[in-house]
Scaffold this active site. Structure first.
Site, PDB file in Angstrom:
ATOM      1  N   LYS A 145     -25.893  65.363  28.920  1.00  0.00           N
ATOM      2  CA  LYS A 145     -25.246  64.810  27.728  1.00  0.00           C
ATOM      3  C   LYS A 145     -26.135  63.760  27.070  1.00  0.00           C
ATOM      4  CE  LYS A 145     -20.931  65.634  30.115  1.00  0.00           C
ATOM      5  NZ  LYS A 145     -20.035  65.066  31.133  1.00  0.00           N
TER       6      LYS A 145
ATOM      7  N   LYS B  64     -25.370  57.435  44.338  1.00  0.00           N
ATOM      8  CA  LYS B  64     -25.751  57.413  42.919  1.00  0.00           C
ATOM      9  C   LYS B  64     -26.566  56.160  42.577  1.00  0.00           C
ATOM     10  CE  LYS B  64     -21.808  60.278  41.572  1.00  0.00           C
ATOM     11  NZ  LYS B  64     -22.488  61.435  40.963  1.00  0.00           N
TER      12      LYS B  64
ATOM     13  N   LYS C 101     -21.024  56.718  35.626  1.00  0.00           N
ATOM     14  CA  LYS C 101     -20.649  57.793  36.544  1.00  0.00           C
ATOM     15  C   LYS C 101     -19.790  57.191  37.652  1.00  0.00           C
ATOM     16  CE  LYS C 101     -25.041  58.693  37.010  1.00  0.00           C
ATOM     17  NZ  LYS C 101     -25.175  60.109  36.795  1.00  0.00           N
TER      18      LYS C 101
END
Length: 820
Positions: free
Chosen positions: A673, A567, A561
């Site tokens: 996903k 994150k 990502k």
């Protein structure tokens, strides 16, 4: 005879054959007459282009049919405005959705051409950065799939986001040249060109007995020209349009200057115009970068709105019903200037009074928010905004006056609330708040996960939510299962078809039937074999690109990502260092072989993010070359993350890292996903992880760390990370090793500031969540060591992810926001 027949009056072409032998003939015909190559000397890229042209012709038939249908029915059109569309390679997507995969494969095989080889040559369209752009691409495909007439509007970036290379572990940004050899998917639409102005002055015209009319006289003008790409829905039911704008100068060369010998200066207008569409997200750390970014956003917003209004007037006499026939969705704040631009066009160009125009504008626009970070909600210095867009600045002030008067008189807002909802931030340098403008100018404001939407009401838009309590709603993101299961994971797709039939290909909720097979030993073995083949493919890719040898039987632990502190790639790296120390200290234990994969790009001006990439590479160099580890742990940072790389990494993942600081990730779609492709998720209760836990079952996801409420409380109480670090042996040793230069012997202080940030404030709760994260990883090890348990959980992830299809999301947008 009508010289300008409408699309519905024109004759339609005969349907084309899809027989492989006919398609092979057509491929040779395109190769010969469109590319000018004899099949005997054609190169792989020639075969690729010829194949695309054959597929494209069949798409065009559906494209025109879809357009005629929209005109015939007078259907409401949806316009999706986004600065990013991360569409990836299009050929496999188009061929799959048109149902032509076997025919194309057979046709090429008869010509001695391997489809897989030529498909791999198609460049990734460099039109996006991360989740926001990929979401836009999934939404475009789903809008066509669920039969919604739609246009996507964006910028045709020549270079787009940079191509990432590594130089001694550091990120290096190079231009992405995806358009260097043309784009066979696009069509230039010279008739759809519009003037876009910047700067200049505003004049008031009109008589004394009539309301004034305002005329903007820009000092600069450029031309926006449209390039259309067809976006095919599943089974070719509908083909919609992605319209991207390219900038051109009005005067491409100043001949007087050129003839006077100023050959470079003569091209300044061309260079200025073309800079608008060169690069996605130009660095805005300096005034010139800020100005270019604002110019980009206005350029594509104005062109898109002019195009929308032109199309509306082709069917209707005026704009009084615009909101009944048009829905415009703003994907984040980047196109928020569209609110002021539509007001300018309706009032100044088409003569509508302000109040009527404002009512239509608010009913036409809706806005998707993607962030809870106040600094990520765009704002522009008032002097810059006023200099570039003087008429829009007037309109922003006029809208603001109406909103603030309404808040003061009707809702009795106090001064603090008035300051919070104002379109102008008066604290320090005065700035135009684009998030507030998008909010007040839209009838719907949606979050992208249940948690994000609730937090939005409580944080960034709390006072605007008080003023307009009915506007905020939730639309949890989704992903297209065509791209992220059927295309990227054909082995798993075929296995599922064999076991439960084809129903899931049209309705992903039908995947629930896999639940009945989750504990079946034979099915688990077949499921594991598919995963093993996908891991072997990824191992081969890493080996060929990076020279790193990987064991596909190891646990593949993947975090891919955008690189950002919230994150928490840093948390993952620190845990890798701690695990490295433990493996060396306790070699007698039964350690699970593990490969930690990282991929992602850091914004060029984001120092700490680039430092995290360097740390990952430095740690990888040490761990991967230490014989004491015996191959039990490897760390790999795969450069130049894009859609095509994700299509290899996602199906190969055993463990999906979704470990953002709780309350900071709006949704995430990478998490969806991975889980759809049979990976176990390790994550915080952040973004869509919350809803994923509810759907897959708490026992089939590994959750750790503080909740969003706990993070907020710890910050409010004054977080002191030092006692936590000192109380955690593994964390303190890992931080000490990194800070002291164990992984950077050439520059022992390289990472000291990064580690000091954890000791001194730990804003992203790396230290606070470390022990819980490390324990969760050991829980993952225990599950991995019980294959029956592991595969029952991962199979159930695949079985229960059907709800997270972007088809479901789009149907919710259509029924609850767009009324389309």
């Amino acid at each position: 005879m009508n010289p300008n027949p409408s699309p519905v009056d024109l004759p339609q072409p005969a349907p084309r054959s899809s027989r492989p032998e006919i398609m092979a003939e057509e491929i040779i015909e395109r190769l010969t007459y469109r590319i000018g190559k004899d099949a005997k000397v054609a190169k792989p890229h020639d075969w690729l282009t010829a194949t695309i042209l054959v597929v494209r012709d069949r798409i065009i038939d559906k494209w025109m049919e879809s357009t005629r249908k929209a005109y015939q029915t007078g259907a409401k059109r949806v316009y999706y405005l986004s600065l990013e569309f991360l569409i990836g390679r299009l050929m496999r997507d188009a061929v799959t959705n048109m149902g032509l995969m076997e025919e194309i494969r057979d046709a090429l095989s008869s010509l001695g051409v391997d489809l897989e080889i030529i498909a791999g040559l198609e460049p990734d369209a460099a039109l996006g950065n991360g989740g926001l752009g990929r979401l836009a691409a999934c939404f475009m495909e789903s809008m066509a799939t669920v039969d919604i007439p739609a246009y996507g509007y964006g910028i045709r970036y020549v270079h787009g986001l940079f191509r990432q290379q590594m130089a001694d572990g550091w990120q290096v940004e190079l231009p992405e040249t995806w358009l260097a050899h043309g784009n066979p998917w696009e069509f230039e639409r010279r008739e759809s060109s519009y003037e876009i102005g910047f700067g200049g002055s505003v004049e008031s015209v009109g008589s004394y007995d009539a309301p004034p009319r305002y005329v903007w006289k820009p000092a600069e003008r450029v031309i926006a020209t449209a390039y259309d790409t067809p976006i095919v829905g599943w089974r070719g039911k509908r083909v919609n349009t992605l319209r991207l704008w390219s900038a051109q100068p009005i005067d491409p060369i100043l001949l007087d200057a050129f003839n006077a010998g100023d050959h470079i200066g003569a091209l300044r207008e061309s260079n200025k115009a073309e800079s608008l569409t060169r690069v996605l997200y130009p660095a805005d750390a300096n005034p010139a970068g800020q100005e270019l970014r604002l110019r980009q956003e206005y350029f594509f917003s104005s062109a898109s709105l002019q195009d929308i209004l032109r199309r509306h007037l082709q069917q209707y006499p005026d704009f009084t019903n615009l909101h009944e026939k048009v829905s415009i969705q703003l994907n984040d704040t980047h196109p928020a200037v569209s609110i002021a631009e539509l007001m300018r066009l309706l009032c100044d160009v088409h003569g509508m009074d302000f109040d009527q125009a404002w009512g239509i504008t608010r009913q036409t626009f809706s806005y998707t928010n993607h962030t809870l970070l106040p600094e990520a909600l765009e704002s522009w210095p008032v002097p810059l905004f006023e200099r570039l867009l003087p008429r829009h600045m007037q309109l922003v002030y006029a809208i603001n006056a109406q909103i603030l008067l309404e808040a003061r008189k009707e809702t009795r807002f106090n001064d603090a609330q008035i300051r919070a909802i104002s379109l102008i931030d008066e604290g320090g340098e005065r700035r135009v708040r684009m998030g507030n403008l998008a909010f007040v100018g839209s009838h719907s404001i949606n979050g992208v996960s249940a948690l994000h939407t609730d937090l939005m009401k409580e944080t960034v838009f709390s006072d605007l939510h008080t003023l307009y309590p009915a506007r905020i709603n939730n639309k949890t993101n989704g992903i297209t299962p065509r791209r992220w299961l059927m295309q990227c994971n054909p082995g798993l797709t075929e296995l599922i078809r064999e076991v439960i039939g084809d129903g899931f290909m049209d309705d992903t909720e039908a995947l629930k039937a896999l639940d009945a097979h989750a504990t079946d030993k034979a099915f688990q073995e077949r499921f594991a074999a598919v995963k093993r083949a996908n891991k072997e493919q990824l191992a081969h890719l890493v080996g060929s690109r990076m020279g790193v040898r990987l064991d596909p039987s190891a646990l593949f632990d993947i975090q891919i990502k955008r690189i950002h502190e919230y994150k928490r790639q840093l948390l993952n790296i620190i845990e890798a260092v701690a695990l490295y120390d433990q493996i060396r200290s306790r070699p007698e234990l039964d350690w699970v072989p593990r490969v930690k994969f990282f991929a992602g790009k850091a914004a060029p001006s984001y120092h700490n993010a680039k430092l995290i990439i360097k740390l990952a590479n430095d740690v990888a160099r040490v761990i991967n070359n230490d014989p004491a580890v015996r191959g039990l742990l490897k760390v790999v940072f795969v450069p130049n993350y894009n859609v095509s790389l994700a299509e290899v990494m996602v199906p190969a993942a055993d463990l999906s890292e979704q470990i953002s600081t709780a309350g900071m990730e709006a949704s995430g779609t990478g998490n969806m996903k991975f889980a759809l492709n049979g990976a176990l998720t390790i994550g915080t209760l952040d973004g869509a992880n919350v809803e994923m836990r509810d759907h897959v079952g708490a026992e089939n996801i590994v959750i750790f760390g503080m909740t969003a409420e706990e993070v907020a409380k710890v910050r409010a109480d004054g977080h002191n990370p030092r006692p936590i670090i000192e109380g955690s042996r593994e964390l303190s040793q890992a931080l000490s090793a990194i800070a002291s230069g164990v992984f950077s012997p050439d520059d022992r202080s390289r990472f000291s500031d990064l580690i000091d940030g954890i000791y001194n404030h730990d804003w992203f709760m790396v230290a606070a969540d470390f022990d819980a994260y490390a324990q969760a990883q050991r829980d993952v090890d225990r599950i991995w060591n019980d294959p029956k348990s592991w595969y029952s959980k991962t199979i159930r992830n695949t079985a229960r992810m059907g709800w997270f299809s972007s088809d479901r999301t789009i149907r919710q947008y259509a029924s609850e926001i767009w009324r389309a």
